[in-house]
Design an enzyme around this catalytic site. Structure first.
Site: not given
Ligand code: 13P
Length: 252
Positions: A9, A11, A96, A98, A168, A174, A214
């Site tokens: 992903n 982003k 997601h 976010e 997640e 992150g 992560s």
């Molecule tokens: P990270 O791997 O950067 O923690 O992000 C995970 C994520 O949100 C994948 O959709």
């Protein structure tokens, strides 16, 4: 046998040129050394059509990170599921955290997005997960169940075949703070049990459920060794071909 998957992903991190270059590199790397799992890269809308040109989708499938909750019309700035599909993409990430947090996407909105994605022939990677506060209050199961109840457990058994789930935990995204393999396994086993309650054991056994947060080459082998963890949804570590490949190789 359910499918093992590693999905990236990207982003909001790369311009068009850098994105196309990364997609090419991933495609070449994986064509030279075939993965032991399904691989998907999910990119911003602006990359989709160009990245589709450089991928062999038998090796690396393409997906979007979002789509509109409306079919078509006067929705300035939005991108419909049909538009996503027309680029050659096969998947879309929905739900997601976010998008839920920063863009106020409710269960109801996500339910509409899921319907439109499936109607247009996209497979959905549907995300769920709790905040740190919710985990500390031991509410993670309740939260995840409500997210699934609210947006995807209305689907028919036939529609369900096009759903991949991704757990997640928000506190692990992150942050460098991964859920332990045991914490992730516990939640994925729970998710599989509620899928079984809804769609039956066979469908639950066939559902691919990913862990995200992560995930890196260093921790992927331990996570993927767990019986209910069918792969990962990767943010930061999907932005470098070598790191992404390192995670994919955890299936070897
Ligand atoms: P990270 O791997 O950067 O923690 O992000 C995970 C994520 O949100 C994948 O959709």
């Amino acid at each position: 046998m359910r499918k093992k998957i590693v999905a990236g992903n990207w982003k909001m991190n790369m311009n068009l040129q850098d994105g196309v270059a990364l997609a090419k590199e991933i495609n070449e790397t994986l064509k030279a050394d075939k993965p032991n799992c399904g691989v998907i890269i999910c990119t911003p809308f602006i990359h989709l059509a160009s990245v589709a040109q450089v991928l062999d989708q038998n090796v690396v499938a393409l997906g979007a990170e979002n789509c509109a909750d409306k079919e078509k019309g006067a929705y300035t700035g939005e991108v419909s599921a049909e538009m996503v599909k027309s680029t050659g993409a096969q998947y879309v990430i929905l739900g997601h955290s976010e998008r839920r947090q920063y863009y106020h996407e409710t269960a109801e909105i996500l339910k509409d997005k899921v319907q439109l994605a499936l109607k247009n022939g996209l497979k959905v990677i549907f995300c769920c997960g709790e905040t740190l506060e919710e985990r500390e209050a031991n509410k993670q199961n309740e939260v995840v169940k409500a997210e699934l109840d609210g947006s995807v457990f209305n689907l028919s058994a036939e529609e369900w075949k096009n759903i991949v789930l991704a757990y997640e935990p928000i506190w692990a995204i992150g942050t460098g703070k991964t859920a332990t393999a045991d914490q992730a396994e516990e939640m994925l086993a729970y998710i599989r049990s509620i899928v079984a309650d809804k769609y039956g054991k066979e469908a639950a056994d066939d559902t691919t459920i990913l862990y995200g947060g992560s995930c890196k080459p260093g921790n992927a082998p331990e996570l993927f060794a767990k019986p209910d963890i069918d792969g990962g949804l990767i943010g930061g570590a999907s932005l470098k071909a070598a790191d992404f490949k390192g995670i994919i190789d955890a299936w070897k």
